[in-house]
Structures are given as C-alpha cells and as structure tokens.
Design an enzyme around this catalytic site. Structure first.
Site, PDB file in Angstrom:
ATOM      1  N   HIS A   1      34.740 -17.994 -43.476  1.00 14.71           N
ATOM      2  CA  HIS A   1      36.409 -18.421 -44.197  1.00 14.71           C
ATOM      3  C   HIS A   1      36.750 -19.380 -43.353  1.00 14.71           C
ATOM      4  O   HIS A   1      36.870 -19.804 -42.435  1.00 14.71           O
ATOM      5  CB  HIS A   1      37.170 -16.571 -43.293  1.00 14.71           C
ATOM      6  CG  HIS A   1      37.767 -16.219 -43.852  1.00 14.71           C
ATOM      7  ND1 HIS A   1      37.995 -14.409 -43.451  1.00 14.71           N
ATOM      8  CD2 HIS A   1      38.751 -16.438 -45.226  1.00 14.71           C
ATOM      9  CE1 HIS A   1      39.866 -14.835 -44.341  1.00 14.71           C
ATOM     10  NE2 HIS A   1      40.462 -15.936 -44.817  1.00 14.71           N
ATOM     11  N   LEU A   2      38.186 -20.184 -44.639  1.00  9.19           N
ATOM     12  CA  LEU A   2      38.602 -21.120 -43.627  1.00  9.19           C
ATOM     13  C   LEU A   2      38.880 -20.921 -42.816  1.00  9.19           C
ATOM     14  O   LEU A   2      40.296 -20.617 -42.608  1.00  9.19           O
ATOM     15  CB  LEU A   2      39.343 -21.304 -45.385  1.00  9.19           C
ATOM     16  CG  LEU A   2      40.261 -22.264 -44.914  1.00  9.19           C
ATOM     17  CD1 LEU A   2      39.040 -24.093 -44.126  1.00  9.19           C
ATOM     18  CD2 LEU A   2      41.389 -23.226 -45.571  1.00  9.19           C
ATOM     19  N   HIS A   3      39.095 -21.322 -42.004  1.00 11.92           N
ATOM     20  CA  HIS A   3      39.573 -21.754 -40.719  1.00 11.92           C
ATOM     21  C   HIS A   3      39.666 -23.082 -39.323  1.00 11.92           C
ATOM     22  O   HIS A   3      38.472 -23.486 -40.176  1.00 11.92           O
ATOM     23  CB  HIS A   3      39.201 -20.822 -39.388  1.00 11.92           C
ATOM     24  CG  HIS A   3      37.607 -20.234 -39.341  1.00 11.92           C
ATOM     25  ND1 HIS A   3      37.010 -20.503 -40.040  1.00 11.92           N
ATOM     26  CD2 HIS A   3      37.673 -21.092 -38.173  1.00 11.92           C
ATOM     27  CE1 HIS A   3      35.637 -21.003 -39.579  1.00 11.92           C
ATOM     28  NE2 HIS A   3      36.026 -20.946 -37.781  1.00 11.92           N
ATOM     29  N   PHE A   4      40.752 -23.276 -38.906  1.00 13.44           N
ATOM     30  CA  PHE A   4      40.496 -24.260 -38.022  1.00 13.44           C
ATOM     31  C   PHE A   4      40.958 -23.592 -36.476  1.00 13.44           C
ATOM     32  O   PHE A   4      41.096 -22.351 -36.479  1.00 13.44           O
ATOM     33  CB  PHE A   4      41.835 -25.071 -37.506  1.00 13.44           C
ATOM     34  CG  PHE A   4      42.226 -25.740 -39.554  1.00 13.44           C
ATOM     35  CD1 PHE A   4      41.376 -27.378 -39.124  1.00 13.44           C
ATOM     36  CD2 PHE A   4      42.801 -25.202 -40.137  1.00 13.44           C
ATOM     37  CE1 PHE A   4      42.162 -27.712 -40.639  1.00 13.44           C
ATOM     38  CE2 PHE A   4      42.539 -26.035 -41.974  1.00 13.44           C
ATOM     39  CZ  PHE A   4      42.295 -27.506 -41.994  1.00 13.44           C
TER      40      PHE A   4
END
Length: 437
Positions: free
Chosen positions: A232-235
């Site tokens: 799940h897109l994350h930084f």
C-alpha cells in the site's frame, strides 16, 4: 524474472483489531468526515539558501524544530503516552561505530519479534493491490496523526479539525518504530494505491521534507522486493540526530543543474551500495520528475530499489538493490544472513537495526560494509541502469535498453558516450566540458 520464493500470507495484528470492533482508518478518511489537517504552503521552489536546511553538523537538535515538526512530535508523543506502539523505541540501545563513515547500530529486539510480517511475493516489484491483505485503511483510527494537503497560503497551517476531501493524504504512526518520531506518509490513503512510486507521490514527500525544515528529519521509501512489508503506497520518516553515513560519502557529477532543469545528478562514490544522487536548489517538481522517471525505469525492469530524501527535501538518493535475489540464490554469506538484518532504506543509508545482543556488541564498520556490499548491483548492471536513466532524463528515452544479452561493457560505454554527444550537439549555450562523465 526474479526467482525469489513466495512468502506465506499471515493475518496482521491490526486486522484482528479491526475485526474486534475498532474503527478502521479507511472509514475515518472518507469524504464527509472531519480530521486534523496540515496544509503545506503554496510552494514551487525550494527556499533561498538562508532560509533552507542547514547541515546536521551545524545545528542543535533542541533548536531545530519548526511548526510541522512540533505538530508531528506532539502527536507522536501523545500516541506513545497512549501505548499505541508495540515497544518503547526510546529504550533501544544505539551507538555510532568507530570509523570513517560513522555507521549507526541499534539493538531493536522488539522490532524482530513484533513487526508485521510480509504478506506478498517479494520477487515482483509491481503487484496489484489486494484488499484481503493488511493495508493502512485497516489500521486503527487512533494511529492517525493528521492529514496533509497543499494549501493556498504562504505559510503552513494546522487545523485541529477539517473536512476530509477525496484523495486525502494520511500521516500515521509506525507501530513498530525504528527511531523517535517514526511515521508513515500514505498518499491518497483511501485510493488503495499499491507500493508503486510516481512523480506526484514523490512531490508530496519532498514537500513534507521541505516544510519540516529539519535536517534530522528524513523520509525513505522501500519498493516491493526491497523490504517493503505492505503493498500500500507509503513513505517512512523519522528523526535521527546525527548524519547518515551515506550523507558523508562523496559523489561524482554526471549531469549538472544546467543540463537537467536545475537538478544535478551524481553517482555515489566510495560507499558499499551503488547509487544515484539527485540534488536541486530550484523547483520541487523538477526534482520529483527526475527521480520519478528513474524509479519508473526500475519498476519496469523489475529491479527493487530504495529512496532516501534528505537535506530538507533538496537531495534524494536512489539505491537499486538485489539482496533478496542474491539471498534466494544462496549467494549471501551465511554469517551475514545470521544477523537477520533486512537491508531496507535505513540500513542501506547506514542506520543498521540489529535484532540480537551478540550482533550489536560485535558490530563494526567492517561488518556494516560487508553486509551492505551484498545489497548493491554489480558494476556492469549498475552501469547499464545508469545509462538508461540518463537517456530518459536527457534524451527523452531510456538509452541502453537495446544492450545485447551478456552486457558488453564496451557497448555500454559507447551508449554513455552517445548520451554525452547528444548533450553537446543539442544543448546550446552550455559548455559540454562542464560535465563530468
């Protein structure tokens, strides 16, 4: 095609929580709700030199906080007081190892035993989003610190309660932290974007680093196959009050700012992991564009990679890596495998998280160097990738894609020479001798 074994699917702790009645974050972040909101100021360019980020050696940690810093840390400490973390990261032993680079070793036994396991294949950099697996919409509402979006003011603004808009960006705690203030930035959380980076998400992360105005605050990104554990897109981001070793490493210029819309591109030198360094003092979107285009090449080639954003957003390190592939092929030294270190962005940058007391006690710069050397692409593979990236940025197409199987080094050199010749012939008003190739 990568040949890394599939990791068994498991149920995460937070999924159990959601099933037991805790309100999931996805419901809270839907339009119509109200949540804390920080609005970035309207900004196209990096602040002038006297207003921008100072080097870590020149600042006092206690005097470096700005408004966004205070919001992050106040909210993070509140969640710590409420017992939302799996362990107390401030109790973890940490030391700077003797040596030229000052590698940092941390003993974090809690992260080994309590961190969420990986729930997807690690042999493919791009994979579709799977709603049955853990994702951040299933996290508990209490883990949210605030949302972020771009504003119209010339200053950052914080609203304790504001209407949620479509595509809101969430800042949440990392429940298995590595350092003080460890948070996650989740772009467009309810859109359920898989872990696939693009220019827009990079620009958001760079904006956050700029607004923090704190050189101790860095953001990182791990692709699938490079030790991201959630698709799940994350930084990630946290505070470390000393320079990362990679920040001490020299670099050699490949393309100057004049040749690439204000973005200087360099090759990392004298460091165990090969990498490309992007630096800008001009437009934020041009920096995001340059890094994003190179990341897209890596994703298309199925090459895992990590990103470190430093210097208040003005510098980005890109590390292609092959550790998981080497591990699957039995090419990693068993003694290094025994440390159970997962070389993600923080480890590659020089902050080595160790799970066992004995490894921590005998940690050294030599051990860190040997471990990270296992991560790096070999010289030939990195050279081919470098040419493809430079071709995309300068010529508008990934020069070097037609490299013959077997990787003739002389042919690679010829392709790099072609890029240089294109610059000389097509970029008027710039002395080609200024460039170092």
């Amino acid at each position: 095609m990568r040949t890394i074994q599939r990791v068994e699917t498991v149920l995460s702790i937070n999924q159990y929580d959601a099933e037991n009645g805790k309100e999931p974050l996805g419901n809270c972040c839907a339009p119509g709700s109200s949540l804390p909101l920080f609005k970035f100021p309207r900004r196209l360019r990096f602040p002038p030199g006297d207003e921008s980020c100072s080097k870590t050696e020149d600042l006092d940690w206690q005097k470096s906080s700005e408004f966004l810093d205070m919001v992050i840390l106040a909210q993070w400490e509140d969640r710590a007081t409420r017992g939302l973390f799996r362990y107390d990261v401030t109790a973890c032993e940490t030391k700077v190892l003797p040596g030229e680079y000052g590698f940092i070793a941390q003993l974090n036994e809690g992260r080994h035993s309590k961190k969420r396991p990986t729930e997807f294949r690690v042999d493919q950099v791009l994979q579709p989003f799977d709603p049955s697996k853990f994702n951040f919409t299933k996290a508990a509402k209490e883990e949210l610190l605030f949302c972020v979006e771009s504003g119209d003011s010339h200053e950052g603004e914080f609203y304790p309660e504001a209407p949620v808009v479509e595509g809101t960006n969430a800042v949440i705690i990392n429940v298995s932290p590595i350092e003080y203030g460890h948070i996650l930035l989740v772009p467009k959380i309810t859109a359920r974007i898989p872990q696939r980076i693009d220019e827009d998400s990079l620009l958001l992360a760079i904006n956050m680093a700029v607004e923090a105005k704190n050189p101790f605050f860095r953001l990182g990104y791990n692709s699938l196959g490079a030790f991201a554990t959630i698709n799940h897109l994350h930084f990630q981001a946290y505070y470390l009050a000393v320079p990362f070793p990679v920040e001490r490493a020299p670099s050699e210029t490949l393309v100057s700012r004049k040749m690439n819309n204000g973005v200087k591109i360099s090759e990392l030198m004298k460091f165990p992991v090969r990498g490309i360094v992007f630096e800008s003092a001009d437009r934020l979107d041009e920096l995001a564009s340059s890094v994003g285009k190179c990341c897209c090449i890596l994703q298309e080639k199925n090459i895992p990679f990590n990103i470190l954003i430093t210097d208040c957003g003005s510098m980005v390190y890109l590390f292609p890596q092959c550790y998981a592939e080497r591990q699957a092929c039995g090419k990693v030294d068993q003694a290094l495998l025994g440390t159970q270190v997962n070389p993600a962005v923080w480890e590659i940058s020089g902050h080595i998280v160790l799970k066992r007391k004995e490894d921590y006690e005998r940690a050294s710069e030599d051990l860190a160097w040997r471990l990270l050397a296992e991560v790096s692409l070999d010289e030939e593979s990195f050279h081919e990738l470098k040419i493809a990236c430079l071709g995309e940025l300068i010529c508008g197409s990934p020069v070097g894609n037609e490299v013959v199987e077997g990787g003739d080094v002389s042919f690679l050199g010829m392709m790099l020479h072609e890029v240089a010749m294109w610059l000389e012939e097509n970029c008027t008003g710039v002395d080609a001798k200024e460039e170092t190739w």
